[in-house]
Design an enzyme around this catalytic site. Structure first.
Site, PDB file in Angstrom:
ATOM      1  CG  ASN A   1     137.775  36.802  68.873  1.00  0.00           C
ATOM      2  OD1 ASN A   1     138.029  37.723  69.656  1.00  0.00           O
ATOM      3  ND2 ASN A   1     136.558  36.512  68.469  1.00  0.00           N
TER       4      ASN A   1
ATOM      5  NE  ARG B   1     135.968  40.470  66.763  1.00  0.00           N
ATOM      6  CZ  ARG B   1     134.756  39.966  66.775  1.00  0.00           C
ATOM      7  NH1 ARG B   1     134.581  38.665  66.802  1.00  0.00           N
ATOM      8  NH2 ARG B   1     133.717  40.761  66.748  1.00  0.00           N
TER       9      ARG B   1
ATOM     10  CG  HIS C   1     129.023  43.189  66.046  1.00  0.00           C
ATOM     11  ND1 HIS C   1     127.820  43.452  66.641  1.00  0.00           N
ATOM     12  CD2 HIS C   1     129.601  42.223  66.777  1.00  0.00           C
ATOM     13  CE1 HIS C   1     127.666  42.677  67.706  1.00  0.00           C
ATOM     14  NE2 HIS C   1     128.753  41.919  67.807  1.00  0.00           N
TER      15      HIS C   1
ATOM     16  CG  HIS D   1     126.434  40.731  64.044  1.00  0.00           C
ATOM     17  ND1 HIS D   1     127.486  40.127  63.394  1.00  0.00           N
ATOM     18  CD2 HIS D   1     126.479  40.277  65.322  1.00  0.00           C
ATOM     19  CE1 HIS D   1     128.135  39.345  64.245  1.00  0.00           C
ATOM     20  NE2 HIS D   1     127.541  39.416  65.427  1.00  0.00           N
TER      21      HIS D   1
ATOM     22  N   GLY E   1     123.523  38.150  67.257  1.00  0.00           N
ATOM     23  CA  GLY E   1     124.148  37.000  67.910  1.00  0.00           C
ATOM     24  C   GLY E   1     124.001  37.182  69.402  1.00  0.00           C
TER      25      GLY E   1
ATOM     26  N   GLY F   1     126.125  38.925  71.095  1.00  0.00           N
ATOM     27  CA  GLY F   1     126.232  40.375  70.944  1.00  0.00           C
ATOM     28  C   GLY F   1     125.394  40.741  69.737  1.00  0.00           C
TER      29      GLY F   1
ATOM     30  NE  ARG G   1     127.731  42.438  75.188  1.00  0.00           N
ATOM     31  CZ  ARG G   1     128.378  42.365  74.026  1.00  0.00           C
ATOM     32  NH1 ARG G   1     128.514  43.440  73.260  1.00  0.00           N
ATOM     33  NH2 ARG G   1     128.891  41.234  73.608  1.00  0.00           N
TER      34      ARG G   1
ATOM     35  CG  ASP H   1     120.796  29.681  73.198  1.00  0.00           C
ATOM     36  OD1 ASP H   1     119.918  29.765  72.322  1.00  0.00           O
ATOM     37  OD2 ASP H   1     121.874  29.082  73.035  1.00  0.00           O
TER      38      ASP H   1
ATOM     39  N   GLY I   1     120.314  35.622  63.774  1.00  0.00           N
ATOM     40  CA  GLY I   1     119.938  36.046  62.420  1.00  0.00           C
ATOM     41  C   GLY I   1     120.000  34.913  61.412  1.00  0.00           C
TER      42      GLY I   1
ATOM     43  CD  GLU J   1     132.358  38.360  63.672  1.00  0.00           C
ATOM     44  OE1 GLU J   1     132.036  37.215  64.035  1.00  0.00           O
ATOM     45  OE2 GLU J   1     132.118  39.371  64.343  1.00  0.00           O
TER      46      GLU J   1
HETATM   47  P1  ADP Z   1     128.543  35.654  69.487  1.00  0.00           P
HETATM   48  O1  ADP Z   1     128.064  37.060  69.634  1.00  0.00           O
HETATM   49  O2  ADP Z   1     128.985  35.040  70.773  1.00  0.00           O
HETATM   50  O3  ADP Z   1     129.497  35.437  68.321  1.00  0.00           O
HETATM   51  P2  ADP Z   1     126.705  34.030  67.903  1.00  0.00           P
HETATM   52  O4  ADP Z   1     126.627  34.860  66.667  1.00  0.00           O
HETATM   53  O5  ADP Z   1     127.409  32.731  67.820  1.00  0.00           O
HETATM   54  O6  ADP Z   1     127.207  34.861  69.153  1.00  0.00           O
HETATM   55  O7  ADP Z   1     125.186  33.775  68.394  1.00  0.00           O
HETATM   56  C1  ADP Z   1     124.917  32.969  69.481  1.00  0.00           C
HETATM   57  C2  ADP Z   1     123.444  33.078  69.803  1.00  0.00           C
HETATM   58  O8  ADP Z   1     122.665  32.719  68.659  1.00  0.00           O
HETATM   59  C3  ADP Z   1     122.992  32.105  70.871  1.00  0.00           C
HETATM   60  O9  ADP Z   1     123.118  32.659  72.155  1.00  0.00           O
HETATM   61  C4  ADP Z   1     121.536  31.875  70.535  1.00  0.00           C
HETATM   62  O10 ADP Z   1     120.721  32.845  71.171  1.00  0.00           O
HETATM   63  C5  ADP Z   1     121.445  32.130  69.058  1.00  0.00           C
HETATM   64  N1  ADP Z   1     121.127  30.922  68.280  1.00  0.00           N
HETATM   65  C6  ADP Z   1     119.908  30.600  67.905  1.00  0.00           C
HETATM   66  N2  ADP Z   1     119.878  29.475  67.207  1.00  0.00           N
HETATM   67  C7  ADP Z   1     121.127  29.052  67.098  1.00  0.00           C
HETATM   68  C8  ADP Z   1     121.722  27.910  66.491  1.00  0.00           C
HETATM   69  N3  ADP Z   1     121.015  27.002  65.831  1.00  0.00           N
HETATM   70  N4  ADP Z   1     123.035  27.794  66.598  1.00  0.00           N
HETATM   71  C9  ADP Z   1     123.764  28.729  67.265  1.00  0.00           C
HETATM   72  N5  ADP Z   1     123.251  29.806  67.871  1.00  0.00           N
HETATM   73  C10 ADP Z   1     121.937  29.983  67.796  1.00  0.00           C
END
Ligand code: ADP
Length: 400
Positions: free
Chosen positions: A15, A98, A186, A213, A215, A217, A246, A288, A335, A384
């Site tokens: 990726n 990816r 996604h 989803h 994250g 993103g 974003r 975060d 999530g 993924e």
């Molecule tokens: P990406 O879109 O980069 O794949 P992720 O799905 O890994 O992102 O999500 C990362 C975000 O999830 C972090 O920026 C944070 O806001 C949130 N997050 C909250 N709690 C946790 C945790 N325990 N571990 C990892 N990420 C977390």
């Protein structure tokens, strides 16, 4: 991979993004099962390149690759040497890439060659921040391992089941003909969740489910019978929900105002809406959620309020697209790990018939709705990389 011998086979998943290249190796078991082996990344490609690799969540390598920036191709070459050294003689038999954009043309994983690569280059203008890096990694791998099956797996493909009415912007048709339409992203995450839904809840798998989803993103997808019928991301991965950095959906008039009245250039606006907005931009603290929940700054609370508000609004909109709602699934970093955010979105969805089970939510479910809740809610971790590995495995075993 614990056994030895060169007969052992592995699939490499790549990726490649703008500042990092993430990788994951899956061993192919004798019974054709996929076992996750090492995973890691080369990060800081624009600043100071670093390599990190884990096995079973234990760090097995972590060091600088360069004092400064490193071209993607060089970083990938060096990473491959390190990965192969860790594989204990196992042979890579297929590579999964990816790829963010497959347009309307690539509706399924596709075996890569020079001709397919040329076709994929047409989508660079549609995803200028991601597609060039995805393709650069493909180019390196095709040169380094000619003849090795390489499969492109697309973030857009899962959404090709979305009806035309949900794909069209209200613009003159010539713009849709020029490719300006909602594609959705996604897709590999949603496809993975769709493949797991029947093990979670048969009704959710067969019925009307919104997958969130959330994250760094973030997007949401309305699925009917496991097929995408609407999603929050559109022409680019900046539409829809506010995200880590974003902005999500924005009145297009705002962009005109920024250009005309604030004299921002297209590149400055790009930097703003992709990298300086969302949770980070609104709070001025962090992208975060963990940092924002821990902060007492009012701007941190406001950023989370806007995130939750937009997610709740989109959930209602996607339920409308589905004509009702049977289940909601939470996945990705926020999530899967943030009960407070899930709770706030679920409470805002009470009008849809969702009743949260607070203790179940606190322990991350998997079911987080009460037994009498008309709409079921779940936490389902996404994967993924294993979705890509499965596609590669499927292509390797498919008859030519
Ligand atoms: P990406 O879109 O980069 O794949 P992720 O799905 O890994 O992102 O999500 C990362 C975000 O999830 C972090 O920026 C944070 O806001 C949130 N997050 C909250 N709690 C946790 C945790 N325990 N571990 C990892 N990420 C977390």
């Amino acid at each position: 991979m614990t056994s030895t011998g060169s007969d052992r086979q592995a699939i490499l998943v790549l990726n490649a993004g703008s500042s990092s290249i993430k990788f994951c190796v899956f061993g192919l078991g004798g019974d054709r099962t996929l076992q996750r082996d090492v995973r890691g990344q080369v990060s800081g490609l624009h600043t100071a390149a670093r390599f990190a690799m884990r096995r079973d969540d234990v760090v097995i390598a972590e060091h600088a690759l360069a004092d400064g920036p490193l071209p993607h191709a060089v970083a990938l070459e060096r990473a491959l040497v390190e990965i192969e050294a860790q594989m204990g003689g196992a042979r890579i038999v297929g590579v999964g890439h990816r790829v963010v954009h497959g347009g309307l043309e690539f509706m399924a994983p596709t075996r890569l060659n020079a001709e397919v690569l040329t076709r994929l280059e047409r989508y660079v203008p549609l995803a200028p921040l991601h597609q060039p890096h995805n393709l650069a990694a493909i180019r390196v791998m095709l040169e380094r391992l000619p003849g090795m099956p390489a499969i492109a797996c697309f973030d857009t493909a899962f959404h090709r089941s979305i009806p035309e009415v949900a794909q069209l912007f209200a613009l003159p048709p010539r713009f849709a003909q020029a490719g300006i339409r909602r594609y959705g992203f996604h897709g590999l995450s949603y496809e993975y969740i769709a493949s797991r839904l029947h093990t979670v809840d048969e009704r959710a798998a067969a019925g009307r489910t919104v997958v969130c989803h959330l994250g760094n993103g973030a997007s949401m997808c309305a699925m009917a019978g496991g097929h995408s019928v609407a999603t929050t991301m559109g022409f680019t991965a900046v539409e829809g929900l506010p995200m880590g950095t974003r902005c999500g959906s924005l009145d297009p008039g705002v962009l005109l105002f920024m250009m005309d009245e604030l004299a921002l250039s297209p590149r400055e606006i790009e930097q703003l809406i992709y990298h300086e907005s969302g949770l980070y931009g609104m709070s001025g603290i962090s992208n975060d959620v963990r940092d924002l929940l821990a902060s007492t700054a009012p701007a941190a609370a406001t950023a989370l309020d806007v995130f939750v508000y937009r997610a709740a609004r989109e959930l209602g909109s996607l339920a409308a697209a589905l004509g009702g709602l049977d289940a909601v699934v939470f996945t990705a970093g926020i999530g899967e790990n943030q009960p407070q955010i899930r709770a706030r979105i679920c409470h805002a969805a009470e009008w849809l018939g969702l009743e949260l089970d607070e203790p179940a939510n606190a322990r991350h479910g998997p079911r987080i709705s009460t037994s009498q809740s008309r709409v079921a809610a779940y936490v389902v971790p996404t994967d993924e990389e294993s979705m890509i590995a499965r596609h590669v495995q499927g292509m390797l075993t498919a008859p030519l």
